[in-house]
Scaffold this motif. Structure first.
Motif, short mmCIF file in Angstrom:
data_model
loop_
_atom_site.label_atom_id
_atom_site.label_comp_id
_atom_site.label_asym_id
_atom_site.label_seq_id
_atom_site.Cartn_x
_atom_site.Cartn_y
_atom_site.Cartn_z
N SER B 277 0.84 -1.17 0.00
CA SER B 277 0.00 0.00 0.00
C SER B 277 0.89 1.23 0.00
CB SER B 277 -0.88 -0.01 1.25
OG SER B 277 -1.71 1.12 1.26
N TYR B 278 0.37 2.31 -0.53
CA TYR B 278 1.17 3.51 -0.71
C TYR B 278 0.43 4.67 -0.05
CZ TYR B 278 3.74 7.07 -3.38
OH TYR B 278 4.50 8.15 -3.76
N GLN B 285 -3.71 16.87 5.10
CA GLN B 285 -4.29 15.54 5.26
C GLN B 285 -5.26 15.41 6.42
OE1 GLN B 285 -2.84 13.02 3.16
NE2 GLN B 285 -4.65 11.86 3.67
N GLU B 287 -7.33 12.56 8.81
CA GLU B 287 -6.99 11.19 9.20
C GLU B 287 -7.93 10.15 8.60
OE1 GLU B 287 -6.43 10.71 13.38
OE2 GLU B 287 -4.52 11.77 13.33
N ALA B 288 -9.15 10.58 8.22
CA ALA B 288 -10.14 9.62 7.77
C ALA B 288 -9.64 8.83 6.56
CB ALA B 288 -11.44 10.33 7.43
N HIS B 291 -7.14 6.26 7.62
CA HIS B 291 -7.75 5.11 8.31
C HIS B 291 -8.41 4.16 7.32
CE1 HIS B 291 -7.93 7.31 12.44
NE2 HIS B 291 -6.71 7.03 12.04
N THR B 292 -9.13 4.70 6.32
CA THR B 292 -9.77 3.85 5.32
C THR B 292 -8.73 2.97 4.64
OG1 THR B 292 -11.44 5.51 4.88
CG2 THR B 292 -11.10 3.86 3.18
N ARG B 293 -7.62 3.59 4.24
CA ARG B 293 -6.59 2.84 3.53
C ARG B 293 -5.95 1.78 4.42
NH1 ARG B 293 -7.55 7.41 1.20
NH2 ARG B 293 -7.17 7.72 -1.01
N LEU B 294 -5.65 2.16 5.66
CA LEU B 294 -4.98 1.21 6.55
C LEU B 294 -5.90 0.07 6.94
CD1 LEU B 294 -3.03 3.64 8.92
CD2 LEU B 294 -2.11 2.28 7.03
N GLU B 295 -7.16 0.41 7.28
CA GLU B 295 -8.09 -0.63 7.71
C GLU B 295 -8.32 -1.65 6.61
OE1 GLU B 295 -12.14 0.09 9.98
OE2 GLU B 295 -12.53 -0.46 7.91
N SER B 296 -8.52 -1.15 5.37
CA SER B 296 -8.79 -2.09 4.29
C SER B 296 -7.55 -2.91 3.97
CB SER B 296 -9.28 -1.36 3.05
OG SER B 296 -8.38 -0.35 2.70
N PHE B 297 -6.39 -2.29 4.10
CA PHE B 297 -5.15 -3.02 3.84
C PHE B 297 -4.99 -4.16 4.85
CE2 PHE B 297 -0.37 -3.24 3.92
CZ PHE B 297 -0.24 -3.75 2.65
N ASP B 299 -7.42 -5.62 6.43
CA ASP B 299 -8.44 -6.63 6.07
C ASP B 299 -7.91 -7.60 5.03
OD1 ASP B 299 -10.31 -5.66 7.78
OD2 ASP B 299 -11.52 -4.64 6.27
N ILE B 300 -7.26 -7.04 4.00
CA ILE B 300 -6.74 -7.87 2.91
C ILE B 300 -5.70 -8.84 3.43
CG2 ILE B 300 -5.26 -7.80 0.87
CD1 ILE B 300 -6.50 -5.10 0.25
#
Lengths: 313, 310
Positions: B277-278, B285, B287-288, B291-297, B299-300
């Protein structure tokens, strides 16, 4: 009595909701504009969904996703609050179990999800820039004086799409005006924009990813047939657009809410309650966190945004 | 009468996160008082933006905010020039320019510096000797201080590498390697929220910059032989070194970082079979989005790990 599960996807541009039963059948669905007011959008959405349901259907769990998932999840006391990537993947695989690539372009986000055997194995999302997303297309449509819904059919009329630099919305706008001034036809410009969106997507979000069939294209922009066609031309494969493509996120989160096994009867009357949010910059230390407080009938139910305990209350 | 100790200020930004022990020990051994500016906050950022040109990267802007904090609090602000470690590579140009930028931006600040530029024959040792002499210290004392500081710095790096490698062997948690410059990942405003959120998701965070630098540079040749920027080589090599032990990689970078934008892009195209992930952070920026990017990453990675275990 039939058990049902509510999934709500509140995005930057549109708010989507479905009610499903235990076998994933859609009992009610609605798509409307967020218009910068997610709370009101959700109230309207609940109102619409309620009229579509008959009395013996009981909603047992609620899930929220999309950029306003936390706010709306708090208000609805949701059992599942999940990011939209996971929600979309689950929603799409419930309809297309063998999907390998999900292309998604929404109002402000665009993402690619790579699946294998029904599991997300890789994904990418646009970084800082919203170029080539739905909001970009709708602002260009406005500039050209056409409705965004007609965009796709306009594009299909073109036989030689105009080359447009869509790397950046600002440059695209000036390029677009320039192309119109030197005599390019409107349909060619529209087709050129669709092509530019696709090229931009494949080069940024899709870079380094192997796009394998079956490919599903979803999100608000998937309703634009011009973009779908441009995808098929660029990739050289068939691209599936489901009629429920815009509902995949809320379908996925409804499934997640059901699978959470935390059940609580949901009361649609929540739509009549008064919810308020207050956002302010905390001045108790030099972090100046942006804190959001959520009130239900004037009572504080939750807050977030504080980096330290000073910001709590 | 005893002379007051010289107060040396070190901005908590950029290479401080790499050379903290070396720099602090050196000045302390010479009998100076070392003042480090506090952790980055919004005020540093706003001041930094004010004193920087637009094109500067976020990390360099934050650095300027720290320099500003030290004004009027110390006798000297320490801003070294670190340009190259060999003839084959160099650092980002902001490290060449920083002493000049600081001196020209803040006319009221006296700076201390050393020049490290191996490609032009300027060694670290010679730089530190000159630096010590400029503070009117005895050369024997300066040499001793440098040797001790260097020893402690290397010892600290070895200890960090060892601790991290022990964690890699022992933990059952999901491990995510963060490939980022140390001045980004350890900054309170840039990298800390990312670290913090990942830890909340029960992730073991592995830091690329803690890998052995020599080993990492050698390993980076497997990804590309011509990366050119030594600081990128140091962190990229960790991917090769740890790839069997980690579950995912996050590239964390600040806008607009020139070296990262080239190097990370190359990696994203070349690295296969590990989810990556990048994350790009800029001064506006929220934080939302992160968080979306980190949480989904996460999950994967979790789903992938479950399947690999079956």
């Amino acid at each position: 009595m039939e058990r049902a599960y509510l999934g709500i996807d509140v995005g930057s541009i549109s708010t989507k909701g479905v009610v499903i039963n235990d076998s994933n059948n859609i009992l009610a669905e609605k798509y409307l504009w967020t218009e910068g007011n997610p709370i009101q959008a959700v109230k309207n959405l609940l109102n619409e969904l309620k009229t579509q349901l008959n009395d013996n259907i009981k909603v047992k769990a609620v899930g929220t996703t999309g950029s306003a998932r936390k706010l709306v999840g708090t208000i609805l006391n949701a059992q599942a609050i999940k990011n939209e990537i996971t929600a979309h993947a689950i929603g799409t695989t419930s309809l297309y179990p063998y999907v390998k690539t999900i292309l998604e372009i929404g109002g402000q986000d665009s993402k690619i999800i790579i699946m294998d055997d029904g599991i997300v194995v890789d994904y990418a999302m646009n970084t800082l820039c919203a170029a080539g997303t739905g909001s970009f297309l709708s602002s260009q449509a406005k500039r050209l004086g056409i409705e965004v819904d007609e965009f796709g059919t306009y594009a299909l009329k073109s036989s030689s799409p105009t080359k447009i630099a869509a790397r950046c919305t600002v440059f695209a706008e000036s390029d677009l005006v320039h192309k119109a001034q030197i005599g390019h036809k409107k349909e060619d410009i529209v087709a050129g924009l669709c092509k530019a969106v696709v090229n931009n997507y494949l080069n940024n979000v899709g870079k380094g990813k192997k796009i394998r069939v079956p490919i599903v294209f979803q999100g608000g922009v998937s309703k634009n047939i011009g973009v779908t066609k441009a995808f098929e031309e660029s990739i050289g494969e068939k691209v599936i657009v489901d009629e429920h493509g815009h509902l995949m996120g809320c379908l996925g989160i409804a499934i997640l809410a059901r699978d959470s096994k935390c059940e609580q009867d949901f009361d649609f009357n929540i739509k009549d309650m008064k919810f308020e949010t207050k956002g302010y910059e905390c001045e108790k230390c030099s972090n100046n966190c942006e804190i959001i407080k959520v009130y239900r009938n004037e009572e504080l139910i939750d807050y977030w945004g504080n980096k330290c305990d000073n910001g709590a209350q | 009468m005893m002379k007051d100790k010289i107060k040396v200020g070190i901005p908590r930004g950029l290479l401080y996160f790499k050379h903290e022990v070396l720099w602090k020990t050196f000045f302390e051994e010479l009998g100076c008082n070392v003042v480090v500016s506090p952790e980055t906050n919004k005020e540093n950022l706003n001041k930094g933006i004010h004193y920087s040109i637009d094109e500067s990267c976020l990390s360099a802007k934050i650095y300027m905010g720290h320099v500003d904090w030290l004004r009027n609090k110390v006798d000297y602000v320490f801003v070294p020039r670190i340009a190259s470690y060999s003839k084959q590579n160099q650092t980002c140009t902001k490290f060449f320019a920083m002493p000049d930028i600081v001196e020209n931006t803040f006319k009221d600040i006296k700076i201390l510096k050393y020049n490290l530029d191996i490609a032009n024959g300027k060694t670290e040792r010679a730089g530190f000797i000159k630096l010590g002499l400029s503070l009117n210290k005895n050369i024997v004392k300066v040499l001793f201080a440098y040797r001790k500081a260097k020893y402690k710095q290397l010892e600290n790096e070895r200890k960090q590498t060892k601790e991290q490698e022990d964690i890699l062997e022992k933990t059952d948690k999901i491990k995510i390697l963060i490939v980022a410059h140390s001045y980004n990942i350890y900054d309170k405003l840039i990298g800390f929220p990312v670290q913090d959120y990942l830890k909340k998701l029960n992730i073991e965070v592995i830091y690329a910059d803690k890998a052995s630098k020599d080993e990492s540079i050698r390993a980076s040749y497997k990804i590309s032989k011509s990366l050119y920027w030594i600081y990128n080589q140091e962190i990229l090599g960790a991917i090769e070194l740890y790839k069997e032990k980690i579950d995912g990689i996050i590239f964390l970078t600040t806008f607009p970082c020139g070296p990262d934008s080239l190097v990370n892009d190359l990696c994203i195209r070349k690295i296969k079979n590990i989810p990556l992930s990048y994350i790009l952070i800029d001064e506006l920026q929220g934080e939302a989005g992160i968080h979306t990017r980190l949480e989904s990453f996460v999950d994967i990675i979790t789903a992938r790990r479950l399947r690999l275990c079956l």
